[in-house]
Design a protein around this motif. Structure first.
Motif, PDB file in Angstrom:
ATOM      1  N   PHE A  68       0.853  -1.186   0.000  1.00 61.66           N
ATOM      2  CA  PHE A  68       0.000   0.000   0.000  1.00 61.66           C
ATOM      3  C   PHE A  68       0.892   1.241   0.000  1.00 61.66           C
ATOM      4  O   PHE A  68       1.966   1.242   0.618  1.00 61.66           O
ATOM      5  CB  PHE A  68      -0.902   0.036   1.229  1.00 61.66           C
ATOM      6  N   VAL A  69       0.436   2.283  -0.657  1.00 59.20           N
ATOM      7  CA  VAL A  69       1.159   3.558  -0.648  1.00 59.20           C
ATOM      8  C   VAL A  69       0.151   4.687  -0.518  1.00 59.20           C
ATOM      9  O   VAL A  69      -1.031   4.525  -0.812  1.00 59.20           O
ATOM     10  CB  VAL A  69       1.991   3.768  -1.932  1.00 59.20           C
ATOM     11  N   SER A  70       0.641   5.838  -0.086  1.00 57.36           N
ATOM     12  CA  SER A  70      -0.231   7.009  -0.021  1.00 57.36           C
ATOM     13  C   SER A  70      -0.067   7.895  -1.248  1.00 57.36           C
ATOM     14  O   SER A  70      -0.844   8.813  -1.455  1.00 57.36           O
ATOM     15  CB  SER A  70       0.061   7.819   1.251  1.00 57.36           C
ATOM     16  N   GLY A  71       0.971   7.595  -2.073  1.00 58.25           N
ATOM     17  CA  GLY A  71       1.214   8.382  -3.270  1.00 58.25           C
ATOM     18  C   GLY A  71       0.994   7.581  -4.541  1.00 58.25           C
ATOM     19  O   GLY A  71       0.003   6.860  -4.672  1.00 58.25           O
ATOM     20  N   ASP A  72       1.947   7.659  -5.455  1.00 57.42           N
ATOM     21  CA  ASP A  72       1.831   7.054  -6.781  1.00 57.42           C
ATOM     22  C   ASP A  72       2.194   5.569  -6.750  1.00 57.42           C
ATOM     23  O   ASP A  72       3.366   5.233  -6.567  1.00 57.42           O
ATOM     24  CB  ASP A  72       2.757   7.799  -7.751  1.00 57.42           C
ATOM     25  N   PRO A  73       1.231   4.668  -6.964  1.00 55.92           N
ATOM     26  CA  PRO A  73       1.536   3.233  -6.941  1.00 55.92           C
ATOM     27  C   PRO A  73       2.508   2.811  -8.045  1.00 55.92           C
ATOM     28  O   PRO A  73       3.367   1.953  -7.825  1.00 55.92           O
ATOM     29  CB  PRO A  73       0.166   2.571  -7.135  1.00 55.92           C
ATOM     30  N   ALA A  74       2.385   3.404  -9.228  1.00 60.45           N
ATOM     31  CA  ALA A  74       3.219   3.000 -10.354  1.00 60.45           C
ATOM     32  C   ALA A  74       4.695   3.316 -10.104  1.00 60.45           C
ATOM     33  O   ALA A  74       5.580   2.498 -10.407  1.00 60.45           O
ATOM     34  CB  ALA A  74       2.740   3.683 -11.639  1.00 60.45           C
ATOM     35  N   LEU A  75       4.985   4.490  -9.548  1.00 62.68           N
ATOM     36  CA  LEU A  75       6.372   4.867  -9.276  1.00 62.68           C
ATOM     37  C   LEU A  75       6.961   3.971  -8.189  1.00 62.68           C
ATOM     38  O   LEU A  75       8.112   3.535  -8.279  1.00 62.68           O
ATOM     39  CB  LEU A  75       6.457   6.334  -8.852  1.00 62.68           C
ATOM     40  N   PHE A  76       6.163   3.678  -7.145  1.00 64.69           N
ATOM     41  CA  PHE A  76       6.622   2.788  -6.083  1.00 64.69           C
ATOM     42  C   PHE A  76       6.973   1.416  -6.665  1.00 64.69           C
ATOM     43  O   PHE A  76       8.011   0.827  -6.339  1.00 64.69           O
ATOM     44  CB  PHE A  76       5.539   2.648  -5.012  1.00 64.69           C
ATOM     45  N   GLU A  77       6.113   0.894  -7.527  1.00 61.85           N
ATOM     46  CA  GLU A  77       6.347  -0.423  -8.122  1.00 61.85           C
ATOM     47  C   GLU A  77       7.600  -0.409  -8.990  1.00 61.85           C
ATOM     48  O   GLU A  77       8.416  -1.332  -8.943  1.00 61.85           O
ATOM     49  CB  GLU A  77       5.132  -0.834  -8.953  1.00 61.85           C
ATOM     50  N   GLN A  78       7.767   0.660  -9.763  1.00 61.96           N
ATOM     51  CA  GLN A  78       8.930   0.763 -10.644  1.00 61.96           C
ATOM     52  C   GLN A  78      10.235   0.785  -9.855  1.00 61.96           C
ATOM     53  O   GLN A  78      11.166   0.019 -10.146  1.00 61.96           O
ATOM     54  CB  GLN A  78       8.827   2.039 -11.483  1.00 61.96           C
TER      55      GLN A  78
END
Length: 286
Positions: A256-266
């Motif tokens: 889980f994230v509070s910001g951008d999921p795509a950037l976290f995954e990358q």
């Protein structure tokens, strides 16, 4: 298969360095990870803000089924952990004392350095923790240094603590190995080199992303201490005390994230290739 469910949180992707170490030694664990990427970096936050953030995130992780919480953030561990331990009735594991133990054991000349966020440096939590673990009987492997300290003829302490406020944004942006990162690291590490430390605590869980850059600059003349390795030992002790609830089942790690999921995954998959997917966003007041 019934498995223990552990909650983890950090200001962003940095805590994944702790998750990697945990899974290397405890692959049977199921982890719920929260990256507070909308509010990263934590290093310039007040103690009151860090406590409030911790309260929100730990409550969320408990609702998701966490039986214990790993605070995979040095800034939160240094500033909020004591208060959070009083508020929550489940095991909370931080970074500071495990990191101090590892640094004391590793040093050969008694000169320990620290790189961390501004808030962690300001708290002096690592300076206090090094003194604390020594009084508890944790000593360097080098026998001569241990005996010297016991006879008050040698000093073992954090001799230089350097705030590195730009490191976290670089890691979060996926720029750990960029020319910008190397230039900034040279500036931050110059006082560490001048202090002649032989052991350097990576006092932020984002910093292992920069370990190769740091080693290149320091020319392998220094031992890098990642508190994550010592945190696993503490987690193992906690797991022995937890009773497995046979009514619980859990399939796969959750992110889980509070910001951008795509950037976290990358960015996260550069450390844990292929393991981070289906990242969900949770809205917080920012």
């Amino acid at each position: 298969m019934k498995q223990h469910v552990i909650g983890m949180f950090d200001s962003g992707v940095g805590g994944l360095t702790v998750m990697k170490e945990i899974l290397a030694q405890l692959p049977e664990l199921q982890i719920i990870y929260f990256g507070d990427t909308a509010r990263v970096p934590y290093g310039n936050r007040s103690r009151e803000e860090l406590i409030s953030f911790g309260e929100e995130i730990i409550s969320f992780l408990i609702d998701q089924g966490a039986e214990a919480i790993v605070i995979a953030c040095n800034t939160s561990s240094a500033n909020a952990l004591p208060v959070l331990k009083e508020q929550f009735n489940l095991p909370l594991i931080g970074t500071i004392e495990p990191g101090a133990r590892a640094a004391v054991r590793a040093t050969k000349n008694g000169k320990i350095g620290l790189i961390a966020t501004e808030a962690t440096v300001r708290s002096k939590a690592y300076t206090s923790a090094v003194k604390r673990v020594l009084t508890k009987g944790v000593f360097p492997e080098k026998d001569e240094l241990r005996k010297g300290w016991q006879m008050e003829k040698a000093v073992i302490e954090v001799v230089r603590a350097q705030a590195c406020p730009l490191f976290v944004p670089l890691v979060e942006a996926g720029l750990s190995h960029s020319p910008e990162a190397k230039g900034i690291a040279r500036t931050y590490l110059a006082p560490i080199q001048e202090a002649e430390v032989d052991t350097l605590i990576l006092g932020c869980t984002h910093y292992p992303f920069l370990a190769s850059v740091i080693r290149e600059i320091m020319e392998d003349r220094i031992t890098l201490v990642d508190p994550a390795q010592a945190m696993v030992e503490e987690l193992k002790e906690v797991l022995l005390q937890l009773e497995l609830d046979n009514e619980k089942s859990f399939d796969g790690h959750r992110f889980f994230v509070s910001g951008d999921p795509a950037l976290f995954e990358q960015v996260g998959n550069t450390l844990l290739p292929g393991q981070i997917h289906d990242v969900k966003q949770v809205s917080w007041d920012v």
